[in-house]
Scaffold this motif. Structure first.
Motif, PDB file in Angstrom:
ATOM      1  N   ASN A 144       0.811  -1.222   0.000  1.00 41.83           N
ATOM      2  CA  ASN A 144       0.000   0.000   0.000  1.00 41.83           C
ATOM      3  C   ASN A 144       0.847   1.276   0.000  1.00 41.83           C
ATOM      4  O   ASN A 144       0.316   2.366   0.053  1.00 41.83           O
ATOM      5  CB  ASN A 144      -0.990   0.001   1.166  1.00 41.83           C
ATOM      6  CG  ASN A 144      -0.313   0.086   2.512  1.00 41.83           C
ATOM      7  OD1 ASN A 144       0.912  -0.029   2.633  1.00 41.83           O
ATOM      8  ND2 ASN A 144      -1.104   0.274   3.542  1.00 41.83           N
ATOM      9  N   GLU A 145       2.165   1.124  -0.077  1.00 38.40           N
ATOM     10  CA  GLU A 145       3.060   2.273  -0.151  1.00 38.40           C
ATOM     11  C   GLU A 145       3.688   2.435  -1.538  1.00 38.40           C
ATOM     12  O   GLU A 145       4.436   3.371  -1.770  1.00 38.40           O
ATOM     13  CB  GLU A 145       4.189   2.138   0.884  1.00 38.40           C
ATOM     14  CG  GLU A 145       3.704   2.182   2.314  1.00 38.40           C
ATOM     15  CD  GLU A 145       4.821   1.956   3.312  1.00 38.40           C
ATOM     16  OE1 GLU A 145       4.950   2.793   4.230  1.00 38.40           O
ATOM     17  OE2 GLU A 145       5.576   0.967   3.177  1.00 38.40           O
ATOM     18  N   ILE A 146       3.407   1.498  -2.451  1.00 37.69           N
ATOM     19  CA  ILE A 146       4.020   1.515  -3.777  1.00 37.69           C
ATOM     20  C   ILE A 146       2.929   1.540  -4.837  1.00 37.69           C
ATOM     21  O   ILE A 146       1.980   0.758  -4.790  1.00 37.69           O
ATOM     22  CB  ILE A 146       4.916   0.277  -3.998  1.00 37.69           C
ATOM     23  CG1 ILE A 146       6.004   0.195  -2.929  1.00 37.69           C
ATOM     24  CG2 ILE A 146       5.532   0.303  -5.399  1.00 37.69           C
ATOM     25  CD1 ILE A 146       6.778  -1.117  -2.926  1.00 37.69           C
ATOM     26  N   SER A 147       3.077   2.432  -5.805  1.00 36.92           N
ATOM     27  CA  SER A 147       2.162   2.512  -6.944  1.00 36.92           C
ATOM     28  C   SER A 147       2.959   2.406  -8.237  1.00 36.92           C
ATOM     29  O   SER A 147       4.110   2.841  -8.296  1.00 36.92           O
ATOM     30  CB  SER A 147       1.404   3.845  -6.959  1.00 36.92           C
ATOM     31  OG  SER A 147       0.517   3.940  -5.872  1.00 36.92           O
ATOM     32  N   ILE A 148       2.316   1.855  -9.275  1.00 36.71           N
ATOM     33  CA  ILE A 148       2.936   1.698 -10.586  1.00 36.71           C
ATOM     34  C   ILE A 148       1.925   2.109 -11.643  1.00 36.71           C
ATOM     35  O   ILE A 148       0.742   1.765 -11.541  1.00 36.71           O
ATOM     36  CB  ILE A 148       3.328   0.228 -10.856  1.00 36.71           C
ATOM     37  CG1 ILE A 148       4.221  -0.303  -9.751  1.00 36.71           C
ATOM     38  CG2 ILE A 148       3.997   0.087 -12.221  1.00 36.71           C
ATOM     39  CD1 ILE A 148       4.351  -1.807  -9.758  1.00 36.71           C
ATOM     40  N   VAL A 149       2.390   2.819 -12.658  1.00 37.95           N
ATOM     41  CA  VAL A 149       1.561   3.128 -13.828  1.00 37.95           C
ATOM     42  C   VAL A 149       2.386   2.792 -15.057  1.00 37.95           C
ATOM     43  O   VAL A 149       3.524   3.245 -15.190  1.00 37.95           O
ATOM     44  CB  VAL A 149       1.140   4.615 -13.879  1.00 37.95           C
ATOM     45  CG1 VAL A 149       0.282   4.879 -15.109  1.00 37.95           C
ATOM     46  CG2 VAL A 149       0.410   5.027 -12.609  1.00 37.95           C
ATOM     47  N   SER A 150       1.808   1.990 -15.949  1.00 36.82           N
ATOM     48  CA  SER A 150       2.497   1.575 -17.155  1.00 36.82           C
ATOM     49  C   SER A 150       1.511   1.501 -18.305  1.00 36.82           C
ATOM     50  O   SER A 150       0.338   1.177 -18.097  1.00 36.82           O
ATOM     51  CB  SER A 150       3.111   0.191 -16.924  1.00 36.82           C
ATOM     52  OG  SER A 150       3.667  -0.345 -18.094  1.00 36.82           O
TER      53      SER A 150
END
Length: 156
Positions: free
Chosen positions: A29-35
């Motif tokens: 819940n502390e890491i986000s990714i957009v690809s």
């Protein structure tokens, strides 16, 4: 809560950075990714794609970002095209589809000009990784991102 954002040219670089952040104690819940979501195909009834998520679904980085898949969302962003988002940003992008990736980043507290720049990086195929936590962990995340090939790394 502080955050750091960086752009990677390859999913392998991003996966290594995320694995290292998790080893340092970052939670999903502390890491986000957009690809960008590329090469959509049919995999026995499920859509598959060449993206940051493929390595986890094929066993490439089990433990690296596998936990983030629970929050993965595929969506079409006007002006960007099909993307996949994982982590806390997935919910923000779902609510900000009209505002695109930049709208979701602005909702996270990233300044508008920087948010638009990061959206452009994703349009060009970059993989955005965002870590949110306390100041000490965010500094660790920034160093990890840089060590694994991230560019345009910015701590907020």
């Amino acid at each position: 809560m502080s955050k750091v954002i960086g752009v990677f040219n390859s999913k392998e670089q991003a996966e290594k950075a995320i694995s290292s952040m998790r080893e340092k104690g970052f939670k999903d819940n502390e890491i986000s990714i957009v690809s960008k979501r590329e090469n959509v195909q049919d995999n026995g009834g499920e859509a598959g794609f060449d993206s940051i998520a493929d390595g986890t679904t094929t066993g490439g980085v089990i433990g690296g970002i596998a936990g983030l898949l629970a929050s993965a969302g595929a969506m079409a962003i006007p002006g960007v095209g099909p993307i996949v988002a994982m982590g806390p940003i997935a919910a923000l992008l779902t609510g900000a589809v009209g505002g695109g990736i930049a709208g979701g980043l602005i909702d996270m507290g990233i300044p508008a000009a920087e948010s638009r720049r990061y959206e452009e990086e994703v349009k060009k195929g970059g993989i955005l990784v965002i870590a949110q936590s306390d100041d000490n962990k965010v500094n660790d995340a920034a160093n990890i991102m840089r060590a694994n090939g991230a560019y345009d790394v910015k701590a907020e």
